[in-house]
Design an enzyme around this catalytic site. Structure first.
Site, mmCIF file in Angstrom:
data_model
loop_
_atom_site.group_PDB
_atom_site.id
_atom_site.type_symbol
_atom_site.label_atom_id
_atom_site.label_comp_id
_atom_site.label_asym_id
_atom_site.label_seq_id
_atom_site.Cartn_x
_atom_site.Cartn_y
_atom_site.Cartn_z
ATOM 1 N N ASP A 53 -3.987 -2.067 6.756
ATOM 2 C CA ASP A 53 -3.455 -1.658 5.520
ATOM 3 C C ASP A 53 -4.430 -0.203 5.316
ATOM 4 O OD1 ASP A 53 -1.915 -1.345 3.341
ATOM 5 O OD2 ASP A 53 -3.012 -2.752 2.172
ATOM 6 N N GLY A 54 -3.356 0.535 4.626
ATOM 7 C CA GLY A 54 -3.763 1.900 4.216
ATOM 8 C C GLY A 54 -3.602 2.117 2.683
ATOM 9 N N GLU A 97 -1.359 4.108 6.655
ATOM 10 C CA GLU A 97 -1.056 2.832 7.361
ATOM 11 C C GLU A 97 -1.247 3.394 8.831
ATOM 12 O OE1 GLU A 97 -0.371 0.211 5.895
ATOM 13 O OE2 GLU A 97 0.450 0.677 3.881
ATOM 14 N N ASP A 150 1.936 -4.549 6.264
ATOM 15 C CA ASP A 150 3.104 -4.527 5.048
ATOM 16 C C ASP A 150 3.886 -3.021 4.979
ATOM 17 O OD1 ASP A 150 1.102 -2.744 3.657
ATOM 18 O OD2 ASP A 150 0.502 -4.088 2.338
ATOM 19 N N HIS A 173 0.601 -7.699 -1.015
ATOM 20 C CA HIS A 173 0.307 -8.465 -2.433
ATOM 21 C C HIS A 173 1.505 -9.632 -2.872
ATOM 22 C CE1 HIS A 173 -1.573 -4.540 -3.048
ATOM 23 N NE2 HIS A 173 -0.736 -3.929 -2.793
ATOM 24 N N ASP A 194 -6.057 -4.817 2.279
ATOM 25 C CA ASP A 194 -5.802 -3.872 1.475
ATOM 26 C C ASP A 194 -7.285 -3.421 0.623
ATOM 27 O OD1 ASP A 194 -4.150 -2.709 -0.874
ATOM 28 O OD2 ASP A 194 -5.380 -4.169 -2.083
#
Length: 230
Positions: free
Chosen positions: A105-106, A143, A166, A208, A218
């Protein structure tokens, strides 16, 4: 003979037999309309699905007793594939015991702004995390940088790798041939790195949405930015 185990119950999910988490009374343990499932009890990963998508094994149309989930047969090196939106494919990939599971995740505060990346790598019982500040960048760059950092961390490129992000942008730019107007060099560099792996697949997951590993990635990305501000 009962196939249940304390805390878990055998049910059918999309033509596969799965283990479903239950409460003390044996009823489904529901949180926000979803329940935890596993394809194998000893797998380190879990997946949350809507309770309406589950059914008893003895109901018509349920998975047959001989139904099993098998890891894909080993193939020659192939480009990363997109299974975005297919929950069964994602869950099956997370159940592959012989694969390195990677969650990336970024995050960027301001977009562009201070940015960080988060990576969770799992192989068997071993885990490694990366939480790194990458300077001033957009969320899309963060990301991509998270995926790049994860792939660079893997030394044995002959092992199967299942990477979960994601970011629809990253998946499209890296595997679906989207014509990127920006970050062209970064994307090309990651694609070159991807080709060094014998069996790499990238999956799009919903952010999420209760997936513990994605939430960890995240958190790691966000913490990298927060540490800079402290």
């Amino acid at each position: 003979m009962s196939t249940d185990t304390p805390g878990w119950k055998r049910m059918a999910f999309k033509n596969n037999k799965v283990w479903v988490e239950t409460g003390p009374a044996g009823d489904l343990l529901v949180q926000d309309g979803k329940v935890r499932i596993k394809y194998q009890l000893d797998q380190p990963h879990e997946y949350r699905v809507h309770k309406e998508s589950l059914r008893p094994l003895d109901r018509p149309g349920a998975a047959p007793a001989t139904s099993t989930v098998k890891s894909p047969a080993k193939k020659k090196p192939v480009p990363a594939k997109n299974f975005a939106g297919n929950g069964t494919e994602v869950a099956a990939a997370m159940a592959e015991k012989d694969a390195i599971q990677v969650f990336t995740d970024g995050a960027a505060s301001g977009n562009p702004g201070p940015a960080g990346i988060g990576v969770l790598l799992i192989y068997g019982n071993s885990q490694k995390t990366i939480s790194r500040y990458i300077g001033h960048a957009t969320n899309n760059i963060a990301e991509l940088k998270a995926i790049e950092a994860a792939l660079l961390e893997i030394k044995n490129k002959k092992l199967p790798v299942r990477l979960f992000t994601d970011s629809a942008y990253s998946l499209g730019a890296l595997t679906l041939g989207w014509k990127a107007q920006k970050n062209v060099e970064l994307i090309a560099g990651i694609q070159k790195l991807m080709r060094t792996f014998s069996d790499l697949k990238i999956f799009k997951v919903k952010g999420h949405a209760g997936m513990a590993e994605n939430e960890t990635a995240d958190r790691l990305a966000t913490e990298a930015i927060q540490k800079l501000a402290e």
